[in-house]
Design a protein around this motif. Sequence first.
Motif, PDB file in Angstrom:
ATOM      1  N   GLU A 104       0.820  -1.213   0.000  1.00 21.06           N
ATOM      2  CA  GLU A 104       0.000   0.000   0.000  1.00 21.06           C
ATOM      3  C   GLU A 104       0.856   1.267   0.000  1.00 21.06           C
ATOM      4  N   ARG A 107       1.371   2.823  -3.405  1.00 19.11           N
ATOM      5  CA  ARG A 107       0.218   3.309  -4.161  1.00 19.11           C
ATOM      6  C   ARG A 107       0.388   4.737  -4.693  1.00 19.11           C
ATOM      7  N   ALA A 114      -7.219   6.124  -4.944  1.00 17.35           N
ATOM      8  CA  ALA A 114      -7.833   5.607  -3.726  1.00 17.35           C
ATOM      9  C   ALA A 114      -9.150   4.924  -4.077  1.00 17.35           C
ATOM     10  N   GLY A 115      -9.449   3.867  -3.353  1.00 15.51           N
ATOM     11  CA  GLY A 115     -10.692   3.154  -3.598  1.00 15.51           C
ATOM     12  C   GLY A 115     -10.679   2.283  -4.826  1.00 15.51           C
TER      13      GLY A 115
END
Length: 476
Positions: A104, A107, A114-115
């Motif tokens: 993560e 990212r 996000a999501g």
Amino acid sequence: MVTGNINALYPASGAPRMAVMPSTSTAAENTLASLRRAEPTLWANPDRLAALPASLDAGGQGISLDDTKTAAARFARWAPVLCELFPELQQAGGMIESPLLPAEALRPALGLPAGAGALWIKADHSLPVAGSIKARGGLHEVLEFAERVALEHGLLAGGGDAGPDAQAWRVLATPRARELFGRYTVAVGSTGNLGLSIGVAASALGFKAVVHMSADAKAWKKERLRQRGVQVVEHAGDYERAVAAGRAEAEADPFCHFVDDERSLSLLLGYSAAALHLQRQLQAAGIAVDAEHPLFVYLPCGVGGAPAGIAFGLRQLLGPHVHCFFAEPVQSPCFLVQMLAGEGAHPSVYDHGLTNATEADGLAVPRASLLAAGLMRPVLSGCFTVQDATLFRQLVQVLDATGERIEPSAAAGFSGPALLAGSPAGRQWLEATGLAGRLGGATHLVWTTGGLFVPPAEYERFVQRGRALLAAELAA
């Protein structure tokens, strides 16, 4: 079919951009035009089947999940022998496996919105013995050949999966076995990592080992092989020529077994066994794979055997909710070129004006395996290509976010998650497949392929190049 140009993968806004090509009968030609310009391109496979038959054709032979389980059983029964041959495997009980790592922290650098699902790494860059994904297929084929020789000469009683118990297999690590195996040669053509895998495994068992290496193979890989007593034959040409030379030499010697990366079912099935271990890792991590939780897997691709084996195993084991994408350099997109070719054709990247020149030496292949390409026709979700500069930038981003050391070819898959989740072409594919609304529950799994044994000085050069590229990007 969805295709796209991804020249501006990391614009200043941080959101990936991609020009979308129309999904028409001319889409294949549009994709080829983009490939010929060496532009990063995303392609979705129109022939993928949601429901696969139990058996798939692999070069005229049907293979199924049972064959994957047979390969896994071979690794298991050899585990005591491998513990003796390779002390680094003792803690793992002789099994050659890699961790599943949460990523993560990576990212933001990758531009994954996000999501848009969770990010993980399957860390085959840390596989012991060979230091790359090739430890899977390479060792499997050497072990299968050693079994056959041992059974033919009465070194083992019985045969097949129901053969001697685990203790009886320890005879294969004795001087008696080494004397027998020493009568035979195991040869392979390679750009580097497969050669390391085959050479190290074969020499450890006592076989004479010969690796035919192409001009783009790294010098340190050649030296590592020579230090293990492996004969390295250097060729001025590319991977394809090295393989052809090794194949021809082996055909003239009845005591030589040639590991053919373009045609070997044993290699492919050895790679496929990774799916069984990954399934257990996903379960242990609480990661579901179903209609509401799709799994996207991004695999670097050279000739195609390793990613095809893994994709085959995953689709057979986990079903239609696994979507595998192959990643290739812009100058060496041999697998994508093959997937776009007509039936009976076997094109080279040179046919399209490309150079096959890339720092991702393990992916510098001009022509794909027909065995792998045929098997992937109903299995694969798509392919995408990446520039070398992107490989070096993402190599550094992986280091900074996770501490993991990978080589350039192992970085090829890291563009995939942002392409699907944040680019117009990726979003178009998600909408077309009904996956757009399920992205929040998805898992993105980037499969790394090599890096463990890269010498520190060589790795530092990779890092310096990547940091310079990132600095120039920020300054632009």
